[in-house]
Design an enzyme around this catalytic site. Structure first.
Site, mmCIF file in Angstrom:
data_model
loop_
_atom_site.group_PDB
_atom_site.id
_atom_site.type_symbol
_atom_site.label_atom_id
_atom_site.label_comp_id
_atom_site.label_asym_id
_atom_site.label_seq_id
_atom_site.Cartn_x
_atom_site.Cartn_y
_atom_site.Cartn_z
ATOM 1 N N ARG A 82 0.840 -1.203 0.000
ATOM 2 C CA ARG A 82 0.000 0.000 0.000
ATOM 3 C C ARG A 82 0.874 1.251 0.000
ATOM 4 N NH1 ARG A 82 -4.591 0.021 4.466
ATOM 5 N NH2 ARG A 82 -2.850 0.613 5.796
ATOM 6 N N LYS A 184 -2.729 6.305 1.348
ATOM 7 C CA LYS A 184 -2.628 6.734 2.745
ATOM 8 C C LYS A 184 -1.699 7.943 2.813
ATOM 9 C CE LYS A 184 -2.931 4.360 7.137
ATOM 10 N NZ LYS A 184 -4.391 4.323 7.318
ATOM 11 N N GLU A 220 -16.490 6.095 3.416
ATOM 12 C CA GLU A 220 -15.879 5.588 4.647
ATOM 13 C C GLU A 220 -15.866 6.695 5.686
ATOM 14 O OE1 GLU A 220 -11.648 4.729 4.728
ATOM 15 O OE2 GLU A 220 -11.344 5.730 2.818
HETATM 16 C C1 LIG Z 1 -5.499 3.533 7.512
HETATM 17 C C2 LIG Z 1 -6.892 3.792 7.062
HETATM 18 C C3 LIG Z 1 -7.919 2.824 7.165
HETATM 19 C C4 LIG Z 1 -7.717 1.504 7.849
HETATM 20 O O1 LIG Z 1 -6.802 0.676 7.208
HETATM 21 P P1 LIG Z 1 -6.154 -0.567 7.971
HETATM 22 O O2 LIG Z 1 -5.167 -1.081 6.989
HETATM 23 O O3 LIG Z 1 -7.236 -1.539 8.235
HETATM 24 O O4 LIG Z 1 -5.562 -0.047 9.220
HETATM 25 C C5 LIG Z 1 -9.161 3.139 6.647
HETATM 26 N N1 LIG Z 1 -9.414 4.337 6.074
HETATM 27 C C6 LIG Z 1 -8.466 5.288 5.983
HETATM 28 C C7 LIG Z 1 -8.802 6.583 5.351
HETATM 29 C C8 LIG Z 1 -7.178 5.054 6.453
HETATM 30 O O5 LIG Z 1 -6.258 6.006 6.359
#
Ligand SMILES: *Cc1c(COP(=O)(O)O)cnc(C)c1O
Length: 341
Positions: A82, A184, A220
């Site tokens: 990622r 991210k 989300e």
């Molecule tokens: C980090 C994150 C998540 C959760 O991801 P995980 O890999 O399960 O920790 C979900 N949404 C956003 C916007 C994120 O930055």
């Protein structure tokens, strides 16, 4: 190995400086070997690209002690992949996957005294990140970067038991189609800060973001993916190109199908249908799943049948199975658990 004298069960989710962090620098087109260092502070130009144009991305994962005394992390290969996607979208060099995993292992091993003991509920949170470090005033990518992994012990997420959340449908947007919602990046968080502060001021725990184009579909929250359960026990999770692909959510989908025999649909979910769901949860590394009890859409309350006192039954099964896999009580799929010690 003597553990630090820390009240593990009462730790919050905050930064505590630990002994060592891994740092590697990118210059003249290559990453250097990298090393573990003690210095927790960073010095850089006032005109660094990260400070002026937010050229930075990050990851988050946990190391913890399993029931049989091993120190492990959960699917760090997916964090590495990622971060590769995030780096490419932000015009940053890729830090190779094998080296990413090795850096995580080194940091955990060097800070073993901070890895909480089994049963404390606490974990060692790891924060790999990368940023553009040299001075850039005209808008363009940096050409020198730092990759760093630090760690900090964090407390149990559900202190004093699980409490379902109340969230609001946000009028702020999170990620445009074609934007950066799927990576991210720090910039996705900068613009979410006002939305979360104002949600808290109004008494909500989180924002439910909708798709900005039609404002009819569920995306989300600021930092976690949605997972819904229908009244006939189907697991449903939103599909959109602007959602961050949560590793927890992807793992829960696998658990639902392969361990619990549940039907899973990844599809567009309209806000209109949310009132018909039986359960709702937020998935992310920090909590695994936080149950949602109530969703408020501009004064209209949607109360999930699972209520405000506990997790819904399917959410609970998903939570128990995935945490069982993580803690070594249930056999993990091949490659999910990276044993460090
Ligand atoms: C980090 C994150 C998540 C959760 O991801 P995980 O890999 O399960 O920790 C979900 N949404 C956003 C916007 C994120 O930055």
């Amino acid at each position: 190995m003597e553990k630090k004298n820390i009240d593990w069960g009462n730790l919050g989710f905050s930064y505590m400086e630990t002994d060592k962090r891994f740092v590697s620098n990118f210059k003249d087109g290559v990453w250097d070997e990298g090393e573990l260092i003690s210095e927790a502070n960073v010095t850089m130009s006032e005109c660094a690209c990260v400070l002026q144009y937010a050229q930075t991305c990050f990851e988050g994962l946990k190391a913890y002690t399993t029931e049989d005394g091993h120190i492990v992390t959960f699917r760090p290969d997916l964090n590495a992949e990622r971060m590769e996607a995030s780096a490419k979208r932000l015009e940053m060099p890729v830090f190779p996957k094998e080296r990413f995993i090795d850096a995580v292992v080194q940091v955990v091993a060097a800070n073993e005294a901070y890895v909480p003991p089994f049963g404390s509920g606490a974990t060692l949170y790891l924060r790999p990140f990368m940023y553009g470090k040299n001075a850039v005033i005209g808008v363009k990518p940096a050409d020198e970067f730092e990759f760093r992994v630090f760690c900090t012990p964090v407390g149990p997420y559900f202190k004093g038991g699980v409490k379902p959340l109340t969230i609001r449908v946000s009028d702020f947007d999170r990620a445009a189609p074609g934007g950066t919602g799927h990576i991210k990046a720090g910039l996705n968080y900068a613009m979410s800060l006002h939305a979360i502060v104002s949600a808290h001021e109004e008494g909500y725990d989180e924002n439910m973001y909708l798709d900005p184009k039609t404002r009819t579909k569920v995306e989300e929250t600021g930092g976690a993916n949605f997972l819904f359960v229908t009244k006939d026990n189907k697991v449903v999770t939103p599909k959109s190109s602007s959602i961050l692909p949560s590793i927890t959510r992807r793992s829960l989908v696998h658990v639902a199908k392969e361990y619990l025999g549940l039907e899973v649909e990844e599809r567009e979910i309209y806000l209109d249908e949310v009132k018909d769901f039986a359960e709702c949860g937020l998935c992310g590394t920090a909590a695994v799943i936080s149950p949602v009890g109530k969703i408020v859409d501009h004064g209209t309350e949607i109360c999930l049948p699972s209520g405000m006192a506990e997790m819904g039954p399917v959410t609970k099964k998903l939570y128990d199975t995935l945490t069982g896999i993580q803690m070594g009580r249930i056999e993990a799929p091949e490659g999910w658990i990276k044993v460090i010690k």
